[in-house]
Write a protein that holds these residues in place. Structure first.
Motif, mmCIF file in Angstrom:
data_model
loop_
_atom_site.group_PDB
_atom_site.id
_atom_site.type_symbol
_atom_site.label_atom_id
_atom_site.label_comp_id
_atom_site.label_asym_id
_atom_site.label_seq_id
_atom_site.Cartn_x
_atom_site.Cartn_y
_atom_site.Cartn_z
ATOM 1 N N HIS A 498 1.031 -1.117 0.034
ATOM 2 C CA HIS A 498 -0.011 0.218 -0.151
ATOM 3 C C HIS A 498 0.850 1.225 -0.142
ATOM 4 N N LYS A 499 0.259 2.538 0.211
ATOM 5 C CA LYS A 499 0.975 3.705 -0.037
ATOM 6 C C LYS A 499 1.880 4.066 1.233
ATOM 7 N N VAL A 500 1.746 3.121 2.168
ATOM 8 C CA VAL A 500 2.582 3.587 3.593
ATOM 9 C C VAL A 500 4.047 3.218 2.902
ATOM 10 N N LYS A 501 4.934 4.528 3.524
ATOM 11 C CA LYS A 501 6.304 4.283 3.287
ATOM 12 C C LYS A 501 7.300 4.064 4.441
ATOM 13 N N LEU A 502 8.317 3.244 4.373
ATOM 14 C CA LEU A 502 9.186 2.930 5.291
ATOM 15 C C LEU A 502 9.913 4.147 6.100
ATOM 16 N N PRO A 503 10.318 4.358 7.068
ATOM 17 C CA PRO A 503 11.111 5.572 7.657
ATOM 18 C C PRO A 503 12.596 5.518 6.777
ATOM 19 N N ASP A 504 13.222 6.248 7.504
ATOM 20 C CA ASP A 504 14.587 6.419 6.780
ATOM 21 C C ASP A 504 15.414 4.942 6.821
ATOM 22 N N TRP A 505 15.120 4.369 7.839
ATOM 23 C CA TRP A 505 15.792 2.897 7.834
ATOM 24 C C TRP A 505 15.480 2.018 6.523
ATOM 25 N N GLY A 506 14.266 2.467 6.201
ATOM 26 C CA GLY A 506 13.891 1.670 4.913
ATOM 27 C C GLY A 506 14.172 2.161 3.650
ATOM 28 N N PHE A 507 14.717 3.555 3.793
ATOM 29 C CA PHE A 507 15.110 4.190 2.460
ATOM 30 C C PHE A 507 13.531 5.004 1.859
ATOM 31 N N GLU A 508 12.749 5.223 2.709
ATOM 32 C CA GLU A 508 11.616 5.591 2.433
ATOM 33 C C GLU A 508 10.987 4.848 0.999
ATOM 34 N N GLN A 509 11.210 3.737 1.035
ATOM 35 C CA GLN A 509 10.457 2.722 -0.010
ATOM 36 C C GLN A 509 9.151 2.323 0.514
ATOM 37 N N GLN A 510 8.455 1.784 -0.195
ATOM 38 C CA GLN A 510 6.882 1.277 0.271
ATOM 39 C C GLN A 510 6.927 -0.076 0.968
ATOM 40 N N GLU A 511 6.065 -0.039 1.814
ATOM 41 C CA GLU A 511 5.903 -1.218 2.729
ATOM 42 C C GLU A 511 5.349 -2.121 1.877
ATOM 43 N N VAL A 512 5.931 -3.542 2.282
ATOM 44 C CA VAL A 512 5.206 -4.759 1.794
ATOM 45 C C VAL A 512 4.876 -5.706 3.163
ATOM 46 N N THR A 513 3.674 -6.063 3.042
ATOM 47 C CA THR A 513 3.407 -7.074 4.308
ATOM 48 C C THR A 513 2.580 -8.305 3.589
ATOM 49 N N CYS A 514 2.187 -9.017 4.613
ATOM 50 C CA CYS A 514 1.115 -10.153 4.329
ATOM 51 C C CYS A 514 -0.109 -9.898 5.299
ATOM 52 N N ASN A 515 -1.016 -9.709 4.416
ATOM 53 C CA ASN A 515 -2.361 -9.004 4.963
ATOM 54 C C ASN A 515 -3.535 -10.168 4.992
ATOM 55 N N LYS A 516 -4.041 -10.498 5.920
ATOM 56 C CA LYS A 516 -5.032 -11.432 6.026
ATOM 57 C C LYS A 516 -6.518 -10.742 5.595
ATOM 58 N N ASN A 517 -6.579 -9.546 5.790
ATOM 59 C CA ASN A 517 -7.642 -8.555 5.081
ATOM 60 C C ASN A 517 -7.245 -7.792 4.068
ATOM 61 N N ALA A 518 -6.452 -8.388 3.111
ATOM 62 C CA ALA A 518 -6.031 -7.609 2.198
ATOM 63 C C ALA A 518 -6.995 -6.890 1.066
ATOM 64 N N VAL A 519 -6.979 -5.466 0.640
ATOM 65 C CA VAL A 519 -7.556 -5.233 -0.096
ATOM 66 C C VAL A 519 -7.335 -5.787 -1.470
ATOM 67 N N HIS A 520 -8.296 -6.134 -2.494
ATOM 68 C CA HIS A 520 -8.093 -6.931 -3.405
ATOM 69 C C HIS A 520 -7.027 -6.525 -4.521
ATOM 70 N N ASP A 521 -7.205 -4.955 -4.767
ATOM 71 C CA ASP A 521 -6.215 -4.493 -5.921
ATOM 72 C C ASP A 521 -4.943 -4.165 -5.325
ATOM 73 N N ASN A 522 -4.981 -4.095 -4.030
ATOM 74 C CA ASN A 522 -3.468 -4.003 -3.203
ATOM 75 C C ASN A 522 -2.727 -5.212 -3.211
ATOM 76 N N SER A 523 -3.544 -6.311 -3.573
ATOM 77 C CA SER A 523 -2.710 -7.828 -3.463
ATOM 78 C C SER A 523 -2.535 -8.445 -4.831
ATOM 79 N N LEU A 524 -2.554 -7.614 -5.847
ATOM 80 C CA LEU A 524 -2.548 -8.042 -7.124
ATOM 81 C C LEU A 524 -1.021 -7.721 -7.719
ATOM 82 N N TRP A 525 -0.572 -8.585 -8.451
ATOM 83 C CA TRP A 525 0.747 -8.642 -8.897
ATOM 84 C C TRP A 525 1.034 -8.863 -10.538
#
Length: 744
Positions: A498-525
Motif C-alpha cells: 500500500h502507499k505506506v512508506k518505511l522510515p529512513d531505515w527503509g530508504f522511504e521505500q514502500q512497505e510490503v506486508t502479508c495481509n489477512k484482510n487484504a484489499v483486493h487491488d493491493n494484493s495483485l501482482w
C-alpha cells in the motif's frame, strides 16, 4: 481623430448575464419602432448613434487611455520594486523552480497543476541561459547561476497586466471611469496580490487569465446584444474560449472560471429560448457557436498544453513512479526489450505491483530494525538488479530437471529466491515494523546458503485475471498478461503493498506486508520480465502496449486528481475557507535577519470587498422579498442594470469561493485570490451605484479617500511584501488581529 477615439457603449444590462427582452439581432431591429428606440436611448440603454460600432462595448477617451497608462506605470513600480530580493528561494519556489529545472533537463515529473504557467516560467529561465542544474531544494537557499529575476518577471508582468484588465472590464460593464480607476488602483495596492506576483509561483498567471476571461466575455456579451455573428462577435467569443483554456491550463481552479462563464452562457441561451422572435434555427446557431468556442476550444487548448508537456519531458525522471508501466516505457531510459512470454519454474523474473503506481517487489542487504530483524522486503519504483527473483517449485521433486519448462499454473506452491542476496521471500506471525496491526504480518528475506528453507517460504499462486489477447494467460502465468495473488499457506494472508512508506531505515521505500484482510487491488501482482536458461531465442515474446497521446493524457489527469486529493497533511500555515474573507491568517514565505516575507492582504481592500459581497446578498434578498409583496423595484432601469451587473460578479465570487468548502485537501490563503478579484470588482460596482446620484467631483473625492486609505494600508504592511527591514515596534503595531502570526 486619435484624441477623440470613442467606442460604443453597451446596451443595458451590460454584464455577462442578460435578462429576457434585452437581446437584439439585426433580424429583429425592424420590429422596434422609433418611439421605443428614443425611449431606450434616453434612459442610456440603447446604442449611441455613431458612424461605427467598434467591438466590446468600451467607451474610452484619449484622456482615459493616458490615465490608464499612468496607473500601469505605478503598478510596474509596485510589483517590480526590489524584485531581485531576496536572493534566495522563497516558499513554493522550491517546487515550481524545481519543475522549471526538470523541463529544461527534459526529466519527467508529476505535479498536481497543469503545465501552462510552469511552461511560461521555464521559457523565461531558458531564454536567459538557465541550464536547469540548480535544485531549489530548500527555502532560503541562495541562488547560484539562476536567472531567477527573469523567472520572477513572468508572474510579476502578468500581475501588472491584471491592473488594466480590471479597469477595462468595469468600463465594458458600463461603470464610470472613476469606478474603473478605483478598481485598478485597488488591484495595484493589494498586498497579497503584490506578494504573490513577485515570486516564481502560479497564482499570478491564474488571476491574470481569470481577469482576461472575464474581460473577453464581457466584450462578447456586449457585442452579442448589439449584433451577433459579426466578425467582432466571433473574435470576442473565440478569445473567451482561448482564455478559458489558458486559465484552466494554469490551475484546476480555472474550472471555477469555466463554471462562471457557463452559468452566464446558460442564462443567455435560456433568454434566447424564451424570445419568440428567435427562430429554432437561429437558436441552434447560437448554441453551436458557444459550444464550439466555449467547450471544444478550451479543451483543445488544454490538451495542447499537455502535448507540449509530453514532448518536452521525454526522459525518465523522478515522476515515473506515479505512472503506469505502459506510460513509463514511453520515456527514454525506460524502454524495455521484448521479454519471454512464458513463466516457468526456475525462471528469473521481476514482479510488479498492479496498484500504487506499480513498484517492483524488491529486497536489499539491510535488515528491519525491529520484529524478526530479518532482511527487508519493499516496493521500489525503479529498475534495479535487486528486483530479480527466481521461481522455485516448493514441492520437492528429486529428479526435477532445472532446464525443463514447467509452467506456473493456478494453486501451484512456489518459493521466490532473491537472486542478489540468496534470501527467500518469507512471512510469519510477526507484526511488521510500521503497520503494526493484528491482520498484518511481516514479510522478510530469510535463509542461509545451503539451507532449503521452511514452509514459511511457500506461496500459493492464485490467478486473478488474464488478457483477452492471450487465452493462455488465464490458465498459467504469462509475462505482462496475467494478474495473480500470492497466498501464504501457513497464515492465510496475501502478499500486499500500500502507499505506506518505511522510515529512513527503509530508504522511504514502500512497505510490503502479508495481509489477512487484504484489499483486493493491493494484493495483485504481475510478471514484467521473464528469463529461463532453456528459453529458445524463437520462443514467444511480449512487451508493453505503449499508449498514444490520449492514453497518456487521460492517465496523467487521473494521477493528478488522485495526488491532489491526497494532499491532506496539515501545514504550519494552511487555513480553511471560512477564515479567508476575514483575512484571519496569512502565509510565511521567507524569514531571515529580522526580515520576513509574509503573504498578507490589504485589510482595507479585503474587508471592504467582503462587506460589499455581504451587502449585495442582503439587498438582493430584500428586493426579492419586496417583489413577492407586490413592489415593482425591478421595473426601475437603474435597479435592473446594477442588479444584473452585480449578479454576474457575485456569481463569479461564489463559484470561486464556496467549492473550497467541499475539499478536504490542504488549502491556503492564496486559494482565495480569484474570488478576491471578483469581490473587488463587485465592491467597485457597489461604489458606482451608491455614488450614482452624486456630482462627478464629489464622486471623485469619495474615490480619492478610498484610494488614500488603501495606499496607507499597503505601505503599513509593505515590509511583509518586500522583505524589507522594520523594527519590533512596527511589527507589533501591525498585528491588528491576534491570528496574524508574522514576527520580527
Amino acid at each position: 481623430m486619435a484624441a477623440n477615439v470613442r467606442f460604443r457603449r453597451p446596451a443595458s444590462p451590460p454584464p455577462g448575464i442578460a435578462y429576457a427582452g434585452q437581446t437584439r439581432f439585426p433580424q429583429q431591429r425592424q420590429h422596434y419602432d422609433a418611439d421605443e428606440k428614443r425611449a431606450a436611448a434616453s434612459k442610456g440603454f440603447g446604442p449611441r448613434r455613431t458612424k461605427s460600432y467598434p467591438s466590446g462595448g468600451l467607451n474610452l477617451t484619449m484622456g482615459e487611455l493616458k490615465l490608464l497608462f499612468l496607473v500601469v506605470l505605478i503598478a510596474c513600480g509596485v510589483r517590480l520594486f526590489r524584485l531581485s530580493k531576496p536572493h534566495s528561494v522563497v516558499f513554493d519556489e522550491v517546487h515550481f523552480g524545481k519543475f522549471a529545472s526538470k523541463y529544461i533537463k527534459s526529466q519527467y515529473f508529476v505535479d498536481v497543476h497543469p503545465p501552462l504557467a510552469k511552461l511560461l516560467i521555464t521559457f523565461a529561465g531558458f531564454a536567459f541561459g538557465y541550464n536547469g542544474h540548480f535544485d531549489f531544494k530548500d527555502i532560503g537557499k541562495m541562488y547560484e547561476n539562476v536567472p531567477y529575476v527573469a523567472m520572477r518577471m513572468v508572474p510579476a508582468t502578468l500581475g501588472v497586466a491584471t491592473v488594466p484588465l480590471a479597469y477595462l472590464t468595469l468600463r465594458a460593464l458600463d461603470c464610470r471611469a472613476t469606478t474603473a480607476l478605483l478598481a485598478s488602483l485597488f488591484i495595484t495596492f493589494e498586498n497579497g496580490l503584490v506578494t504573490q506576483s513577485r515570486h516564481i509561483l502560479l497564482d499570478s498567471p491564474l488571476i491574470f487569465f481569470t481577469a482576461l476571461t472575464v474581460f473577453f466575455w464581457t466584450g462578447f456579451t456586449n457585442e452579442d446584444k448589439h449584433e451577433p455573428f459579426t466578425t467582432n462577435w466571433w473574435t470576442w467569443l473565440v478569445l473567451s474560449g482561448l482564455s478559458l483554456g489558458a486559465v484552466v491550463s494554469c490551475k484546476w481552479v480555472g474550472l471555477f472560471t469555466i463554471a462562471t462563464i457557463g452559468v452566464s452562457t446558460i442564462w443567455q441561451l435560456w433568454n434566447l429560448l424564451g424570445d419568440l422572435r428567435v427562430t429554432p434555427r437561429l437558436f441552434i446557431r447560437h448554441f453551436m457557436a458557444r459550444a464550439i468556442c466555449l467547450i471544444a476550444l478550451p479543451i483543445i487548448f488544454y490538451m495542447l498544453m499537455f502535448q507540449i508537456h509530453f514532448l518536452i519531458l521525454e526522459n525518465s525522471g523522478d515522476g515515473d513512479g506515479f505512472m503506469s508501466s505502459e506510460f513509463q516505457h514511453t520515456l527514454k531510459g525506460r524502454g524495455m526489450a521484448d521479454t519471454f512470454a512464458d513463466v516457468s519454474v526456475y525462471s528469473t523474473v521481476t514482479i510488479r505491483h498492479v496498484n500504487t503506481q506499480g513498484g517492483y517487489l524488491h529486497s536489499h542487504p539491510h535488515a528491519y530494525p525491529g520484529g524478526s530483524q530479518q532482511q527487508q522486503i519493499t516496493l521500489y519504483p525503479h529498475r534495479d538488479h535487486n528486483n530479480e527473483w527466481q521461481i522455485a517449485n516448493a514441492t520437492v521433486i528429486s529428479d526435477y530437471d532445472p532446464t525443463s519448462l514447467v509452467h506456473i499454473t493456478p494453486n501451484m506452491r512456489i518459493k521466490l529466491l532473491h537472486t542478489a542476496t540468496g534470501k527467500r521471500l518469507h512471512s510469519h506471525d510477526v507484526r511488521p515494523p510500521v503497520s503494526d496491526v493484528d491482520f498484518q504480518n511481516e514479510v522478510s528475506g530469510y535463509g542461509v546458503p545451503g539451507y532449503d528453507g521452511d514452509a514459511n517460504d511457500d506461496w500459493i499462486v492464485e490467478i486473478d485475471d488474464g488478457d483477452s489477447r492471450d487465452t493462455e494467460s488465464y490458465k498459467r502465468l504469462r509475462t505482462l498478461r496475467t494478474k495473480f495473488r500470492l497466498k501464504h499457506p501457513m497464515t492465510g494472508c496475501y502478499l500486499f503493498s500500500h502507499k505506506v512508506k518505511l522510515p529512513d531505515w527503509g530508504f522511504e521505500q514502500q512497505e510490503v506486508t502479508c495481509n489477512k484482510n487484504a484489499v483486493h487491488d493491493n494484493s495483485l501482482w504481475y510478471i514484467e520480465t521473464s528469463e529461463h536458461v532453456n528459453n529458445s531465442p524463437n520462443a514467444p515474446k511480449v512487451n508493453y502496449k505503449l499508449p498514444g497521446f490520449f492514453g497518456k493524457f487521460f492517465e496523467l489527469q487521473r494521477v493528478m486528481w488522485t495526488t491532489n486529493a491526497g494532499l491532506t497533511d496539515r501545514h504550519t500555515f494552511d487555513s480553511r475557507p471560512d477564515s479567508w474573507p476575514l483575512l484571519r491568517r496569512g502565509i510565511n514565505f521567507w524569514v531571515k535577519d529580522h526580515k520576513q516575507i509574509y503573504l498578507m492582504g490589504n485589510p482595507m481592500i479585503w474587508w471592504s470587498s467582503t462587506l460589499a459581497v455581504v451587502l449585495y446578498a442582503l439587498v438582493r434578498g430584500f428586493l426579492v422579498l419586496r417583489q413577492k409583496r407586490g413592489f415593482r423595484d425591478f421595473d426601475n432601469t437603474k435597479v435592473v442594470k446594477y442588479n444584473t451587473l452585480c449578479s454576474f460578479l457575485f456569481i463569479g465570487w461564489a463559484l470561486h469561493y464556496f467549492p473550497f468548502f467541499l475539499m478536504a485537501r490542504q488549502l491556503f490563503l492564496h486559494h482565495y485570490f480569484p474570488a478576491l478579484y471578483f469581490a473587488i470588482l463587485l465592491y467597485c460596482s457597489v461604489f458606482d451605484l451608491v455614488t450614482s446620484t452624486l456630482r462627478p467631483r464629489v464622486r471623485l473625492y469619495a474615490a480619492g479617500i478610498l484610494v488614500v486609505l488603501a495606499i496607507w494600508n499597503f505601505q503599513h504592511f509593505a515590509p511583509l511584501a518586500y522583505g524589507t527591514e522594520w523594527t519590533r515596534a512596527q511589527c507589533e503595531n501591525a498585528k491588528w488581529m491576534k491570528t496574524w502570526d508574522f514576527s520580527w
